[in-house]
Design a protein around this motif. Structure first.
Motif, PDB file in Angstrom:
ATOM      1  N   ASN A 156       3.846   8.471  -3.447  1.00 42.80           N
ATOM      2  CA  ASN A 156       5.041   7.720  -3.814  1.00 42.80           C
ATOM      3  C   ASN A 156       5.141   7.554  -5.326  1.00 42.80           C
ATOM      4  O   ASN A 156       6.230   7.648  -5.900  1.00 42.80           O
ATOM      5  CB  ASN A 156       5.033   6.347  -3.136  1.00 42.80           C
ATOM      6  CG  ASN A 156       6.336   5.589  -3.353  1.00 42.80           C
ATOM      7  OD1 ASN A 156       7.429   6.136  -3.208  1.00 42.80           O
ATOM      8  ND2 ASN A 156       6.221   4.316  -3.723  1.00 42.80           N
ATOM      9  N   LEU A 157       4.013   7.323  -5.992  1.00 44.09           N
ATOM     10  CA  LEU A 157       4.019   7.192  -7.445  1.00 44.09           C
ATOM     11  C   LEU A 157       4.420   8.504  -8.115  1.00 44.09           C
ATOM     12  O   LEU A 157       5.172   8.510  -9.093  1.00 44.09           O
ATOM     13  CB  LEU A 157       2.649   6.740  -7.943  1.00 44.09           C
ATOM     14  CG  LEU A 157       2.204   5.324  -7.545  1.00 44.09           C
ATOM     15  CD1 LEU A 157       0.830   5.022  -8.128  1.00 44.09           C
ATOM     16  CD2 LEU A 157       3.213   4.279  -8.002  1.00 44.09           C
ATOM     17  N   LEU A 200      -1.912   3.165 -12.916  1.00 39.42           N
ATOM     18  CA  LEU A 200      -0.935   2.312 -12.243  1.00 39.42           C
ATOM     19  C   LEU A 200      -1.349   2.064 -10.798  1.00 39.42           C
ATOM     20  O   LEU A 200      -1.264   0.926 -10.305  1.00 39.42           O
ATOM     21  CB  LEU A 200       0.451   2.963 -12.302  1.00 39.42           C
ATOM     22  CG  LEU A 200       1.584   2.214 -11.595  1.00 39.42           C
ATOM     23  CD1 LEU A 200       1.762   0.818 -12.178  1.00 39.42           C
ATOM     24  CD2 LEU A 200       2.894   3.003 -11.686  1.00 39.42           C
ATOM     25  N   HIS A 201      -1.796   3.107 -10.114  1.00 39.85           N
ATOM     26  CA  HIS A 201      -2.284   2.967  -8.734  1.00 39.85           C
ATOM     27  C   HIS A 201      -3.405   1.935  -8.672  1.00 39.85           C
ATOM     28  O   HIS A 201      -3.419   1.048  -7.801  1.00 39.85           O
ATOM     29  CB  HIS A 201      -2.781   4.325  -8.235  1.00 39.85           C
ATOM     30  CG  HIS A 201      -3.546   4.264  -6.947  1.00 39.85           C
ATOM     31  ND1 HIS A 201      -2.928   4.206  -5.717  1.00 39.85           N
ATOM     32  CD2 HIS A 201      -4.884   4.213  -6.704  1.00 39.85           C
ATOM     33  CE1 HIS A 201      -3.837   4.150  -4.768  1.00 39.85           C
ATOM     34  NE2 HIS A 201      -5.041   4.155  -5.346  1.00 39.85           N
ATOM     35  N   ASP A 234       0.823  -1.209   0.000  1.00 42.62           N
ATOM     36  CA  ASP A 234       0.000   0.000   0.000  1.00 42.62           C
ATOM     37  C   ASP A 234       0.857   1.258   0.000  1.00 42.62           C
ATOM     38  O   ASP A 234       0.449   2.308  -0.518  1.00 42.62           O
ATOM     39  CB  ASP A 234      -0.941   0.001   1.206  1.00 42.62           C
ATOM     40  CG  ASP A 234      -0.202  -0.077   2.527  1.00 42.62           C
ATOM     41  OD1 ASP A 234       0.776  -0.858   2.614  1.00 42.62           O
ATOM     42  OD2 ASP A 234      -0.585   0.633   3.473  1.00 42.62           O
ATOM     43  N   LYS A 235       2.059   1.159   0.550  1.00 38.64           N
ATOM     44  CA  LYS A 235       2.978   2.300   0.550  1.00 38.64           C
ATOM     45  C   LYS A 235       3.638   2.467  -0.815  1.00 38.64           C
ATOM     46  O   LYS A 235       4.031   3.572  -1.190  1.00 38.64           O
ATOM     47  CB  LYS A 235       4.025   2.125   1.648  1.00 38.64           C
ATOM     48  CG  LYS A 235       3.416   2.060   3.042  1.00 38.64           C
ATOM     49  CD  LYS A 235       4.438   1.714   4.089  1.00 38.64           C
ATOM     50  CE  LYS A 235       3.797   1.644   5.469  1.00 38.64           C
ATOM     51  NZ  LYS A 235       2.779   0.566   5.568  1.00 38.64           N
ATOM     52  N   VAL A 236       3.767   1.356  -1.555  1.00 42.27           N
ATOM     53  CA  VAL A 236       4.333   1.425  -2.903  1.00 42.27           C
ATOM     54  C   VAL A 236       3.373   2.127  -3.846  1.00 42.27           C
ATOM     55  O   VAL A 236       3.757   3.021  -4.602  1.00 42.27           O
ATOM     56  CB  VAL A 236       4.662   0.011  -3.433  1.00 42.27           C
ATOM     57  CG1 VAL A 236       5.058   0.072  -4.913  1.00 42.27           C
ATOM     58  CG2 VAL A 236       5.797  -0.602  -2.629  1.00 42.27           C
ATOM     59  N   TYR A 237       2.082   1.750  -3.813  1.00 44.47           N
ATOM     60  CA  TYR A 237       1.137   2.352  -4.760  1.00 44.47           C
ATOM     61  C   TYR A 237       0.456   3.618  -4.246  1.00 44.47           C
ATOM     62  O   TYR A 237      -0.445   4.148  -4.873  1.00 44.47           O
ATOM     63  CB  TYR A 237       0.092   1.336  -5.235  1.00 44.47           C
ATOM     64  CG  TYR A 237      -0.848   0.773  -4.185  1.00 44.47           C
ATOM     65  CD1 TYR A 237      -1.768   1.583  -3.520  1.00 44.47           C
ATOM     66  CD2 TYR A 237      -0.873  -0.593  -3.907  1.00 44.47           C
ATOM     67  CE1 TYR A 237      -2.658   1.056  -2.586  1.00 44.47           C
ATOM     68  CE2 TYR A 237      -1.749  -1.129  -2.983  1.00 44.47           C
ATOM     69  CZ  TYR A 237      -2.644  -0.300  -2.331  1.00 44.47           C
ATOM     70  OH  TYR A 237      -3.522  -0.826  -1.407  1.00 44.47           O
ATOM     71  N   ARG A 252       8.675  11.681 -10.973  1.00 41.32           N
ATOM     72  CA  ARG A 252       9.603  12.807 -11.064  1.00 41.32           C
ATOM     73  C   ARG A 252      11.037  12.320 -11.211  1.00 41.32           C
ATOM     74  O   ARG A 252      11.836  12.901 -11.942  1.00 41.32           O
ATOM     75  CB  ARG A 252       9.465  13.716  -9.837  1.00 41.32           C
ATOM     76  CG  ARG A 252       8.170  14.501  -9.772  1.00 41.32           C
ATOM     77  CD  ARG A 252       8.269  15.662  -8.786  1.00 41.32           C
ATOM     78  NE  ARG A 252       8.591  15.213  -7.451  1.00 41.32           N
ATOM     79  CZ  ARG A 252       7.699  14.917  -6.509  1.00 41.32           C
ATOM     80  NH1 ARG A 252       6.399  15.011  -6.791  1.00 41.32           N
ATOM     81  NH2 ARG A 252       8.073  14.531  -5.323  1.00 41.32           N
ATOM     82  N   LYS A 253      11.370  11.240 -10.510  1.00 41.85           N
ATOM     83  CA  LYS A 253      12.720  10.678 -10.600  1.00 41.85           C
ATOM     84  C   LYS A 253      12.980  10.106 -11.984  1.00 41.85           C
ATOM     85  O   LYS A 253      14.041  10.334 -12.581  1.00 41.85           O
ATOM     86  CB  LYS A 253      12.887   9.583  -9.534  1.00 41.85           C
ATOM     87  CG  LYS A 253      14.252   8.935  -9.495  1.00 41.85           C
ATOM     88  CD  LYS A 253      15.312   9.861  -8.955  1.00 41.85           C
ATOM     89  CE  LYS A 253      16.628   9.125  -8.748  1.00 41.85           C
ATOM     90  NZ  LYS A 253      17.695  10.014  -8.250  1.00 41.85           N
TER      91      LYS A 253
END
Length: 426
Positions: free
Chosen positions: A26-27, A62-63, A19-22, A32-33
């Protein structure tokens, strides 16, 4: 809390991470990176400028896919690029689609802090606040302590031989979230497209994937730990590594031990490139050549310091110098239709990047020679021939002050504030 104690031991283990990944924040950070790193498009044919126009909608999609477990990465696009120092030989590079790179970066954002604390101090590659210069400083200090024998190691097809199940088991030691492990397996098994044909990836991690450097460090950490626990002075940067030793016998023992530990991971040494050497013969690591020079033949009564008693010197490798000059040649071809100012702007990032990487080595004479050569390249582009009167209209002072040409000499610490010197140009 992101981590909690496992009941059977003192290790900390993450139980919920997907859940922290999606998470949208975070997305967005991952996008941006990826955008900052630029890069080409994957097999879907979507490039950065096109993706940017629909990035907001793509991140939402994606989310949704990650949350509903419907995400499936596309195969990477395989391209072949020249090997360093061997332009006639090619090595494969995998290019994931931009959305898959965003997903990998989002996963890396969450995994990296968890595994960073488990990595060995001898590892320097692609880690926060660590660089090739830190690795070289460690090696330099260890050699000055009397470790004059070097085991220069090279792995055979490392990125193509990593065992997927061993790697996932290593991740599972710190992360028990099954959806994260499944996501990593998806990335590893995505396959690749080469000449319009799809191939499966039964082993290895694709060179070029955002997540590969982190997975590489995870996979080689047992090797790092085993070697350092046995007292060997190992320094590793990704899949490049070396060991400094006090004697040839110790170096032979270190090489034998390294081979045994790597075999446990299903990895083998490249016998043609792995060798034992001494500082008097020199060795190359991370683009630097380190060797023992002859030094000054002075009476012992005159020598007041032992700061460099071994007469060591560091210098850009021959291959690195050649690549730099080849890049400048390509960007200053006489037929390139750009203005003089545009030409300087094109080569400045190359000069600054390469010069900054080596500016603390023994490069004063080399940088001075290259500065003169670069100016002759510029004159040659402007007047379409090598011998010309470019020095009259574009003297060195004008190039450095008006056109802001990067001066290699002034990148050297202690010389950066000195005015451009009058160069004896041919």
């Amino acid at each position: 809390m992101m981590t909690e104690k496992v009941s059977t031991g003192k290790k900390l283990k993450v139980h919920s991470l997907i859940d922290k990944v999606y998470h949208p924040t975070n997305l967005e950070r991952a996008w941006r990176k990826v955008k900052a790193n630029k890069g080409a498009g994957g097999i879907d044919g979507i490039y950065m400028d096109e993706f940017e126009k629909v990035a907001k909608e793509e991140l939402k999609t994606l989310h949704k896919h990650l949350k509903e477990r419907t995400y499936e990465p596309l195969p990477v696009k395989r391209v072949y690029i020249p090997k360093r120092g061997k332009p006639k030989e090619k090595r494969p590079l995998g290019i994931p689609t931009i959305i898959d790179r965003v997903c990998q970066q989002a996963l890396k954002n969450r995994l990296e802090p968890i595994f960073e604390e488990t990595f060995n101090d001898c590892s320097f590659g692609y880690r926060p606040k660590r660089s090739p210069h830190h690795a070289m400083k460690k090696i330099w200090q260890e050699i000055k302590q009397g470790n004059e024998w070097i085991v220069d190691g090279d792995l055979r097809d490392y990125f193509g031989t990593v065992d997927h199940e061993i790697l996932i088991d290593m991740v599972a030691e710190k992360v028990s979230d099954g959806r994260i492990l499944f996501l990593i397996r998806q990335m590893l098994k995505a396959g690749y497209i080469d000449k319009k044909r799809r191939y499966e990836t039964k082993a290895g991690t694709p060179q070029g994937a955002v997540i590969s450097p982190l997975l590489s460090n995870i996979y080689l950490t047992p090797f790092d730990n085993a070697m350092t626990e046995k007292g060997f002075k190992l320094t590793r940067f990704a899949d490049d590594w070396l060991i400094v030793c006090k004697s040839k016998a110790e170096a032979e023992k270190a090489l034998k031990t390294a081979k045994e530990e790597l075999e446990k991971l299903g990895l083998t040494l490249n016998q043609n490139k792995t060798r034992i050497t001494n500082i008097k013969w020199g060795f190359v690591f991370l683009g630097y050549k380190i060797k023992q020079g002859k030094g000054l033949k002075l009476p012992k009564s005159i020598v007041k310091t032992a700061a460099n008693a071994l007469n060591l010197y560091a210098f850009p490798s021959d291959e690195s110098i050649k690549r730099f000059m080849d890049t400048i040649r390509q960007r200053t071809k006489r037929k390139i239709p750009v203005t003089f100012k545009e030409l300087v702007d094109i080569i400045n990032p190359v000069i600054r990047g390469w010069g900054t990487y080596y500016h603390k080595a023994n490069v004063r004479k080399l940088f001075n020679r290259l500065d003169r050569w670069i100016i002759r390249r510029l004159w040659s582009h402007r007047y379409k021939k090598w011998r010309n009167a470019g020095w009259k209209k574009y003297p060195a002072k004008r190039l450095y002050e008006e056109f802001r040409l990067v001066n290699l000499i002034q990148l050297i610490p202690g010389l950066e504030r000195k005015p451009a010197q009058k160069l004896a140009l041919l």
